[in-house]
Scaffold this active site. Structure first.
Site, mmCIF file in Angstrom:
data_model
loop_
_atom_site.group_PDB
_atom_site.id
_atom_site.type_symbol
_atom_site.label_atom_id
_atom_site.label_comp_id
_atom_site.label_asym_id
_atom_site.label_seq_id
_atom_site.Cartn_x
_atom_site.Cartn_y
_atom_site.Cartn_z
ATOM 1 N N THR A 31 0.734 -1.401 -0.116
ATOM 2 C CA THR A 31 0.039 -0.005 0.073
ATOM 3 C C THR A 31 1.104 1.187 -0.113
ATOM 4 O O THR A 31 1.911 1.221 0.524
ATOM 5 C CB THR A 31 -0.886 -0.033 1.264
ATOM 6 O OG1 THR A 31 -1.904 -1.067 1.180
ATOM 7 C CG2 THR A 31 -1.700 1.223 1.412
ATOM 8 N N ASP A 86 6.216 -4.197 -1.263
ATOM 9 C CA ASP A 86 5.647 -3.050 -0.301
ATOM 10 C C ASP A 86 6.418 -1.849 -0.288
ATOM 11 O O ASP A 86 7.718 -1.877 -0.071
ATOM 12 C CB ASP A 86 5.082 -3.667 0.912
ATOM 13 C CG ASP A 86 4.120 -3.045 1.568
ATOM 14 O OD1 ASP A 86 3.865 -1.752 1.328
ATOM 15 O OD2 ASP A 86 3.310 -3.440 2.660
ATOM 16 N N GLY A 87 5.893 -0.729 0.228
ATOM 17 C CA GLY A 87 6.688 0.343 0.673
ATOM 18 C C GLY A 87 7.069 0.293 2.137
ATOM 19 O O GLY A 87 6.808 -0.705 2.747
ATOM 20 N N ALA A 88 7.584 1.304 2.691
ATOM 21 C CA ALA A 88 7.903 1.525 4.001
ATOM 22 C C ALA A 88 8.069 2.805 4.353
ATOM 23 O O ALA A 88 8.337 3.819 3.835
ATOM 24 C CB ALA A 88 9.184 0.647 4.555
ATOM 25 N N ASP A 89 8.087 3.434 5.860
ATOM 26 C CA ASP A 89 8.035 4.440 6.256
ATOM 27 C C ASP A 89 9.605 4.844 6.616
ATOM 28 O O ASP A 89 10.097 5.787 6.453
ATOM 29 C CB ASP A 89 7.139 4.777 7.274
ATOM 30 C CG ASP A 89 5.796 4.624 6.887
ATOM 31 O OD1 ASP A 89 5.525 5.289 5.900
ATOM 32 O OD2 ASP A 89 4.924 3.780 7.406
ATOM 33 N N GLY A 100 3.229 1.290 8.254
ATOM 34 C CA GLY A 100 1.683 1.688 8.772
ATOM 35 C C GLY A 100 1.495 3.013 8.575
ATOM 36 O O GLY A 100 0.433 3.569 9.138
ATOM 37 N N GLU A 108 -0.639 -5.839 5.841
ATOM 38 C CA GLU A 108 0.815 -5.784 5.155
ATOM 39 C C GLU A 108 1.554 -6.893 5.928
ATOM 40 O O GLU A 108 2.378 -7.783 5.302
ATOM 41 C CB GLU A 108 1.259 -4.401 5.371
ATOM 42 C CG GLU A 108 0.923 -3.270 4.294
ATOM 43 C CD GLU A 108 1.408 -1.894 4.687
ATOM 44 O OE1 GLU A 108 1.084 -1.304 3.561
ATOM 45 O OE2 GLU A 108 1.774 -1.780 5.667
ATOM 46 N N LYS A 126 13.594 7.294 3.097
ATOM 47 C CA LYS A 126 13.307 6.718 4.341
ATOM 48 C C LYS A 126 14.219 5.776 5.021
ATOM 49 O O LYS A 126 14.221 4.767 5.751
ATOM 50 C CB LYS A 126 12.336 5.385 3.862
ATOM 51 C CG LYS A 126 11.242 6.031 2.788
ATOM 52 C CD LYS A 126 10.097 6.620 3.482
ATOM 53 C CE LYS A 126 8.851 7.123 2.650
ATOM 54 N NZ LYS A 126 8.270 6.259 1.876
HETATM 55 C C1 5RP Z 1 1.240 1.717 4.500
HETATM 56 C C2 5RP Z 1 2.570 1.635 4.558
HETATM 57 C C3 5RP Z 1 3.277 2.067 3.408
HETATM 58 O O1 5RP Z 1 4.134 1.346 2.733
HETATM 59 C C4 5RP Z 1 4.308 3.406 3.975
HETATM 60 O O2 5RP Z 1 3.617 4.155 4.653
HETATM 61 C C5 5RP Z 1 5.061 4.016 2.638
HETATM 62 O O3 5RP Z 1 4.067 4.826 1.852
HETATM 63 P P1 5RP Z 1 4.589 5.661 0.690
HETATM 64 O O4 5RP Z 1 4.988 4.648 -0.189
HETATM 65 O O5 5RP Z 1 3.312 6.230 0.346
HETATM 66 O O6 5RP Z 1 5.698 6.412 1.214
HETATM 67 O O7 5RP Z 1 3.187 0.815 5.502
HETATM 68 O O8 5RP Z 1 0.677 1.361 5.595
#
Ligand code: 5RP
Length: 227
Positions: A31, A86-89, A100, A108, A126
């Site tokens: 997401t 998936d992505g990450a913060d 998240g 996730e 990140k």
């Molecule tokens: C969603 C997540 C996303 O992977 C995380 O927030 C990164 O999002 P973005 O790619 O928009 O920076 O953990 O719950």
């Protein structure tokens, strides 16, 4: 670093991760704004090469985008997923993550641990080689007695806030507590301790889950972690 450049880094990380895809794969689909670029690329593979890709999406928003691009949705697969992207913060150099930011952490994590391989895609902002924790740690909690759950997490040394003052509701009908523990020295320990608090559904610390982290840079991509 301006936003356009970060967008370009996200796009390049997503395109690099798409090289791991194969026709017929069952994919875990993350997401967020980085994964959006991946979904577009999968749409191209379906349209231009006639590939068939199915996925378990980690949120309603990713599900909607996937359907628009012709990606088949699987809800409850009876086998491991071939690959999760998936992505990450935040990501550290040991492969630990905070996730998240979009509120999808529970789905996730379920998708990630049930995938043969987990690839994380990020822009350079990140990457936190000095430790996770500048981004407030999302914790999904049941609405039932959530003030008490918040107090119990506070007593572990965090400052805690309900996302959007409690108005943000996850796809699972729960709330998110954004928790500031400062720099997290032992992420795995904290994950275990938080999971033991009654009312906590899931914690946005992902330790030992990522197999590969691809970071977009100003000039292409770099693998910052590989298991
Ligand atoms: C969603 C997540 C996303 O992977 C995380 O927030 C990164 O999002 P973005 O790619 O928009 O920076 O953990 O719950």
């Amino acid at each position: 670093m301006n936003l356009e450049m970060l967008e370009e880094e996200k796009r390049s990380a997503a395109i690099a991760s798409s090289k791991l895809l194969k026709d017929g794969m069952l994919l875990g689909l993350g997401t967020g704004s980085t994964v959006k670029f991946l979904i577009e690329e999968i749409g191209n593979l379906i349209n231009e090469k006639g590939w068939s890709i199915s996925c378990v999406p980690t949120s309603r928003s990713s599900e909607k985008l996937a359907r628009e691009k012709g990606i088949e949705i699987v809800e409850n697969p009876d086998r491991k997923l071939d690959l999760d992207i998936d992505g990450a913060d935040e990501a550290d150099s040991y492969g630990n993550l905070i996730k998240g930011g979009g509120g999808a952490l529970t789905r996730e994590k379920i998708v990630a641990v049930n995938s043969r391989k987990v690839c994380i895609i990020i822009d350079h902002s990140k990457y936190c080689p000095d430790g996770l924790g500048k981004f407030r740690l999302p914790v999904e909690v049941l609405p039932f007695m959530s003030n008490s759950t918040a107090e119990n997490i506070k007593s572990m040394g965090a400052s805690v806030a309900f996302r959007d003052g409690g108005k943000f509701v996850t796809d699972n009908g729960n709330l998110i507590l954004d928790c500031d523990f400062g720099i997290i020295k032992e992420p795995q320990n904290l994950e275990i301790k938080l999971k033991a608090v009654p009312g906590v559904v899931e914690v946005g610390l992902f330790c030992g889950i990522a197999d590969l982290i691809i970071m977009g840079t100003g000039s292409g991509t770099r693998e910052i972690f590989r298991k």
